[in-house]
Design a protein around this motif. Structure first.
Motif, PDB file in Angstrom:
ATOM      1  N   ASN A 233       7.730 -45.893   7.268  1.00  0.00           N
ATOM      2  CA  ASN A 233       8.658 -47.894   7.274  1.00  0.00           C
ATOM      3  C   ASN A 233       8.194 -47.371   8.678  1.00  0.00           C
ATOM      4  O   ASN A 233       7.596 -49.003   8.487  1.00  0.00           O
ATOM      5  N   ILE A 234       7.077 -46.904   9.247  1.00  0.00           N
ATOM      6  CA  ILE A 234       6.352 -47.715  10.031  1.00  0.00           C
ATOM      7  C   ILE A 234       5.205 -48.531   9.703  1.00  0.00           C
ATOM      8  O   ILE A 234       4.725 -49.439   9.311  1.00  0.00           O
ATOM      9  N   ILE A 235       4.204 -47.823   8.266  1.00  0.00           N
ATOM     10  CA  ILE A 235       3.344 -48.420   7.482  1.00  0.00           C
ATOM     11  C   ILE A 235       3.741 -49.425   6.919  1.00  0.00           C
ATOM     12  O   ILE A 235       2.778 -49.956   6.621  1.00  0.00           O
ATOM     13  N   ASN A 236       4.385 -49.339   6.155  1.00  0.00           N
ATOM     14  CA  ASN A 236       5.481 -49.655   5.097  1.00  0.00           C
ATOM     15  C   ASN A 236       5.977 -51.476   5.761  1.00  0.00           C
ATOM     16  O   ASN A 236       5.465 -52.098   5.212  1.00  0.00           O
ATOM     17  N   THR A 237       6.070 -51.393   6.905  1.00  0.00           N
ATOM     18  CA  THR A 237       6.957 -52.644   7.690  1.00  0.00           C
ATOM     19  C   THR A 237       5.299 -53.526   7.877  1.00  0.00           C
ATOM     20  O   THR A 237       5.138 -54.552   7.775  1.00  0.00           O
ATOM     21  N   THR A 238       4.320 -52.286   8.471  1.00  0.00           N
ATOM     22  CA  THR A 238       3.138 -53.196   8.682  1.00  0.00           C
ATOM     23  C   THR A 238       2.484 -53.508   7.370  1.00  0.00           C
ATOM     24  O   THR A 238       2.121 -55.565   7.499  1.00  0.00           O
ATOM     25  N   ILE A 239       1.852 -53.007   6.418  1.00  0.00           N
ATOM     26  CA  ILE A 239       1.995 -53.377   5.754  1.00  0.00           C
ATOM     27  C   ILE A 239       2.792 -54.719   4.739  1.00  0.00           C
ATOM     28  O   ILE A 239       2.265 -55.940   3.970  1.00  0.00           O
ATOM     29  N   ARG A 240       4.076 -54.273   4.784  1.00  0.00           N
ATOM     30  CA  ARG A 240       4.562 -55.704   4.499  1.00  0.00           C
ATOM     31  C   ARG A 240       4.111 -56.790   5.622  1.00  0.00           C
ATOM     32  O   ARG A 240       4.032 -57.844   4.546  1.00  0.00           O
ATOM     33  N   SER A 241       3.500 -56.882   6.572  1.00  0.00           N
ATOM     34  CA  SER A 241       3.626 -58.152   7.852  1.00  0.00           C
ATOM     35  C   SER A 241       2.331 -58.211   7.369  1.00  0.00           C
ATOM     36  O   SER A 241       2.580 -59.717   7.240  1.00  0.00           O
ATOM     37  N   ILE A 242       1.279 -58.136   6.831  1.00  0.00           N
ATOM     38  CA  ILE A 242       0.481 -57.876   6.200  1.00  0.00           C
ATOM     39  C   ILE A 242       0.362 -58.971   5.601  1.00  0.00           C
ATOM     40  O   ILE A 242      -0.095 -59.810   5.124  1.00  0.00           O
ATOM     41  N   TYR A 243       0.934 -58.522   4.392  1.00  0.00           N
ATOM     42  CA  TYR A 243       1.212 -59.838   2.551  1.00  0.00           C
ATOM     43  C   TYR A 243       0.736 -60.843   3.201  1.00  0.00           C
ATOM     44  O   TYR A 243       0.877 -61.098   2.803  1.00  0.00           O
ATOM     45  N   LYS A 244       2.172 -60.454   3.958  1.00  0.00           N
ATOM     46  CA  LYS A 244       3.060 -61.692   3.952  1.00  0.00           C
ATOM     47  C   LYS A 244       1.955 -62.951   5.194  1.00  0.00           C
ATOM     48  O   LYS A 244       2.247 -64.194   4.973  1.00  0.00           O
ATOM     49  N   LEU A 245       1.328 -62.251   5.817  1.00  0.00           N
ATOM     50  CA  LEU A 245       0.752 -63.271   6.918  1.00  0.00           C
ATOM     51  C   LEU A 245      -0.713 -63.674   5.795  1.00  0.00           C
ATOM     52  O   LEU A 245      -1.314 -64.892   5.558  1.00  0.00           O
ATOM     53  N   ILE A 246      -0.830 -63.103   5.266  1.00  0.00           N
ATOM     54  CA  ILE A 246      -2.231 -63.333   4.303  1.00  0.00           C
ATOM     55  C   ILE A 246      -1.575 -64.334   3.297  1.00  0.00           C
ATOM     56  O   ILE A 246      -2.177 -65.425   2.598  1.00  0.00           O
ATOM     57  N   ALA A 272       1.312 -42.796   3.704  1.00  0.00           N
ATOM     58  CA  ALA A 272       1.474 -43.584   2.899  1.00  0.00           C
ATOM     59  C   ALA A 272       2.736 -43.939   1.727  1.00  0.00           C
ATOM     60  O   ALA A 272       2.354 -43.014   0.174  1.00  0.00           O
ATOM     61  N   ASP A 273       3.538 -44.919   1.808  1.00  0.00           N
ATOM     62  CA  ASP A 273       4.931 -44.717  -0.002  1.00  0.00           C
ATOM     63  C   ASP A 273       4.128 -45.937  -0.361  1.00  0.00           C
ATOM     64  O   ASP A 273       4.824 -46.654  -0.740  1.00  0.00           O
ATOM     65  N   VAL A 274       3.303 -44.876  -1.573  1.00  0.00           N
ATOM     66  CA  VAL A 274       2.846 -45.061  -2.653  1.00  0.00           C
ATOM     67  C   VAL A 274       3.802 -45.854  -3.147  1.00  0.00           C
ATOM     68  O   VAL A 274       3.575 -47.148  -4.398  1.00  0.00           O
ATOM     69  N   LYS A 275       5.039 -45.115  -4.000  1.00  0.00           N
ATOM     70  CA  LYS A 275       6.311 -45.668  -4.547  1.00  0.00           C
ATOM     71  C   LYS A 275       6.621 -46.533  -4.601  1.00  0.00           C
ATOM     72  O   LYS A 275       6.858 -47.333  -5.205  1.00  0.00           O
ATOM     73  N   THR A 276       6.763 -46.611  -3.115  1.00  0.00           N
ATOM     74  CA  THR A 276       6.997 -48.063  -3.005  1.00  0.00           C
ATOM     75  C   THR A 276       6.679 -49.162  -3.040  1.00  0.00           C
ATOM     76  O   THR A 276       7.072 -50.285  -3.608  1.00  0.00           O
ATOM     77  N   TRP A 277       5.738 -49.197  -2.757  1.00  0.00           N
ATOM     78  CA  TRP A 277       4.793 -50.398  -3.121  1.00  0.00           C
ATOM     79  C   TRP A 277       4.292 -50.811  -4.357  1.00  0.00           C
ATOM     80  O   TRP A 277       4.349 -51.677  -4.956  1.00  0.00           O
ATOM     81  N   LEU A 278       4.716 -49.922  -5.263  1.00  0.00           N
ATOM     82  CA  LEU A 278       4.549 -49.905  -6.711  1.00  0.00           C
ATOM     83  C   LEU A 278       6.061 -50.468  -7.447  1.00  0.00           C
ATOM     84  O   LEU A 278       5.750 -50.708  -8.521  1.00  0.00           O
ATOM     85  N   MET A 279       6.999 -50.449  -6.631  1.00  0.00           N
ATOM     86  CA  MET A 279       7.988 -50.849  -7.348  1.00  0.00           C
ATOM     87  C   MET A 279       8.863 -51.897  -6.380  1.00  0.00           C
ATOM     88  O   MET A 279       9.328 -52.811  -7.644  1.00  0.00           O
ATOM     89  N   GLU A 280       8.349 -52.344  -5.426  1.00  0.00           N
ATOM     90  CA  GLU A 280       8.863 -53.612  -4.727  1.00  0.00           C
ATOM     91  C   GLU A 280       7.860 -54.711  -4.569  1.00  0.00           C
ATOM     92  O   GLU A 280       6.720 -53.815  -4.678  1.00  0.00           O
ATOM     93  N   GLU A 281       8.070 -55.979  -4.723  1.00  0.00           N
ATOM     94  CA  GLU A 281       7.364 -57.322  -4.231  1.00  0.00           C
ATOM     95  C   GLU A 281       6.940 -57.024  -3.152  1.00  0.00           C
ATOM     96  O   GLU A 281       8.201 -56.616  -1.945  1.00  0.00           O
ATOM     97  N   GLY A 282       6.117 -57.727  -2.451  1.00  0.00           N
ATOM     98  CA  GLY A 282       5.987 -57.863  -1.143  1.00  0.00           C
ATOM     99  C   GLY A 282       5.021 -57.330  -0.101  1.00  0.00           C
ATOM    100  O   GLY A 282       5.481 -56.995   0.874  1.00  0.00           O
ATOM    101  N   TYR A 283       4.500 -55.748  -0.993  1.00  0.00           N
ATOM    102  CA  TYR A 283       3.051 -55.247  -0.538  1.00  0.00           C
ATOM    103  C   TYR A 283       1.813 -55.116  -0.753  1.00  0.00           C
ATOM    104  O   TYR A 283       1.236 -55.577   0.526  1.00  0.00           O
ATOM    105  N   ILE A 284       1.820 -55.223  -1.652  1.00  0.00           N
ATOM    106  CA  ILE A 284       0.038 -55.566  -1.987  1.00  0.00           C
ATOM    107  C   ILE A 284       0.043 -55.729  -3.483  1.00  0.00           C
ATOM    108  O   ILE A 284       1.150 -56.165  -4.456  1.00  0.00           O
ATOM    109  N   ASP A 285      -1.072 -56.802  -3.531  1.00  0.00           N
ATOM    110  CA  ASP A 285      -1.707 -57.169  -5.396  1.00  0.00           C
ATOM    111  C   ASP A 285      -2.230 -55.960  -6.226  1.00  0.00           C
ATOM    112  O   ASP A 285      -1.481 -56.080  -7.220  1.00  0.00           O
ATOM    113  N   ILE A 286      -3.174 -55.265  -5.840  1.00  0.00           N
ATOM    114  CA  ILE A 286      -3.586 -54.091  -6.412  1.00  0.00           C
ATOM    115  C   ILE A 286      -3.898 -52.951  -5.894  1.00  0.00           C
ATOM    116  O   ILE A 286      -3.849 -52.903  -4.399  1.00  0.00           O
TER     117      ILE A 286
END
Length: 405
Positions: A233-246, A272-286
């Protein structure tokens, strides 16, 4: 949802409450923004800088960059993933990090020009896109602090719990709010000063399993949250914050991550919670998994592995596998019974690209890395043949290939 997990979410929000946020545009999470062109990418790493740039004049280095981009363009690549911050440093003029030693030999020494600026301008003139590749937590591959300059933020953070010397190198603590703040500032500095087409992370997340113990024990040990949940969840929160900023700054800038090709390793080693990144919006584009396996790999055969990655995508994220051109023509001991596949064949990369093109979430491919295609000292008979076999794939667009395959 467990009560402990609710407490975790509240606590993690408080923990990151002071993280840097500076933006221009309104964030919309409904969909990821990716244009329609297929990525045909290649990595340019700090190892290329050490090979071509160190101890040369600026004119020679500019000529090298021009030649690199001409080579890339001539084969049909349209995107580079350029390592702009390999070691808590920068190949660009930064107010946060010192200049990278990979340009001049000494960290902090001014190399005489802004290399990112030059790469971006010359790449865009050739219609090549530039994704700025950052290693967010790696400070040094050495365990010695002698080469870390006083202008490096890691210098002072090593005196606290924000960075640590480990047995394999020196790393930032992913659970440190100061580190998260530093990372957000770095990304904003890049996207607000350079016309990059994307921000890119590789698989360097947790490189030490004791670095964040103090953060965990201070905030979450009594809240029914495991250390594994805490890290994911630390990494997830960080990734979401980065995505939001960008996306608040510019929705057209792509955010991509290249995780370990072995999905289990992402959870057991990197958190790295890759499955969440691939199920929920707001993490990554690619998503760009490092599928560094051949078809005959006994443990992780390419077809099975890339199909697994594709099957996990339930949102709008696009799939761009990273392929191991560096293995062409050499023995792959990790493949067990398939260890001679890269020696006995000279069309593996081409076949992997063609196979990937038929996947429902395919958006392109990327090769690791430049020197293995263009440096005669690293090339071999198989790699020369592999390049010839790839030319058809690189010269055609996605729709034509998929129609004919």
């Amino acid at each position: 949802m467990k009560k402990g997990f609710v407490v975790f979410l509240i606590s993690i929000t408080f923990l990151f409450g002071n993280a840097f946020v500076l933006s221009k545009k309104n964030y919309k999470e409904e969909k990821n923004i990716v244009d329609d062109s297929e990525i045909k990418g290649i990595y340019i790493s700090y190892l290329e800088y050490l090979t071509y740039f160190k101890d040369n004049s600026l004119n020679i280095n500019k000529a090298y960059i021009n030649k690199m981009l001409d080579n890339i363009k001539s084969l049909g690549f349209n995107t580079i993933f350029l390592q702009v911050s390999p070691f808590s440093d920068a190949i660009y003029k930064s107010n946060i990090f010192p200049y990278s030693y990979t340009l001049s030999g000494v960290e902090g020494n001014n190399p005489g020009m802004d290399y990112l600026d030059y790469f971006v301008k010359e790449s865009h003139e050739r219609k090549i896109k530039v994704h700025a590749w950052i290693n967010p937590y790696r400070i040094s591959s050495s365990t010695s602090i002698d080469s870390i300059s006083t202008s490096n933020p890691a210098y002072s953070m090593l005196k606290t719990n924000d960075a640590k010397i480990t047995t394999t190198g020196i790393y930032y603590n992913p659970a440190s709010p100061k580190v998260i703040d530093l990372l957000l500032k770095q990304i904003y500095e890049i996207i607000s000063n350079y016309k990059v087409d994307g921000i890119h992370f590789d698989d360097y997340f947790y490189e030490d399993l004791e670095i964040d113990i103090g953060n965990y024990e201070k905030n979450f040990i009594d809240k029914n949250i495991s250390i594994e949940e805490f890290r994911l969840n630390i990494i997830n929160t960080t990734i979401r914050s980065i995505y939001k900023l960008i996306k608040e700054y510019n929705k057209d800038i792509i955010f991509s991550i290249s995780p370990d090709g072995n999905i289990e390793n992402n959870y057991n080693m990197h958190f790295a919670d890759v499955k969440t990144w691939l199920m929920e919006e707001g993490y990554i584009d690619i998503i760009m998994p490092q599928v560094y396996y051949g078809f005959e790999n006994e443990l992780k055969p390419f077809e099975k592995t890339i199909l697994e990655w594709n099957s996990y995508i339930k949102n709008n994220v696009k799939l761009v596998p990273v392929l191991a051109f560096y293995k062409v023509g050499i023995e792959d001991n990790y493949a067990k019974s398939g260890k001679y596949e890269w020696i006995n064949n000279s069309n593996i990369i081409k076949r992997e690209i063609l196979y990937s093109k038929n996947l429902s979430n395919y958006y392109g491919f990327t090769l690791f890395r430049y020197d293995y295609l263009f440096n005669s000292n690293l090339m071999n008979e198989n790699s020369i043949k592999e390049i010839e076999n790839m030319k058809e794939v690189l010269s055609k667009n996605m729709s034509k290939i998929m129609k004919n395959s």
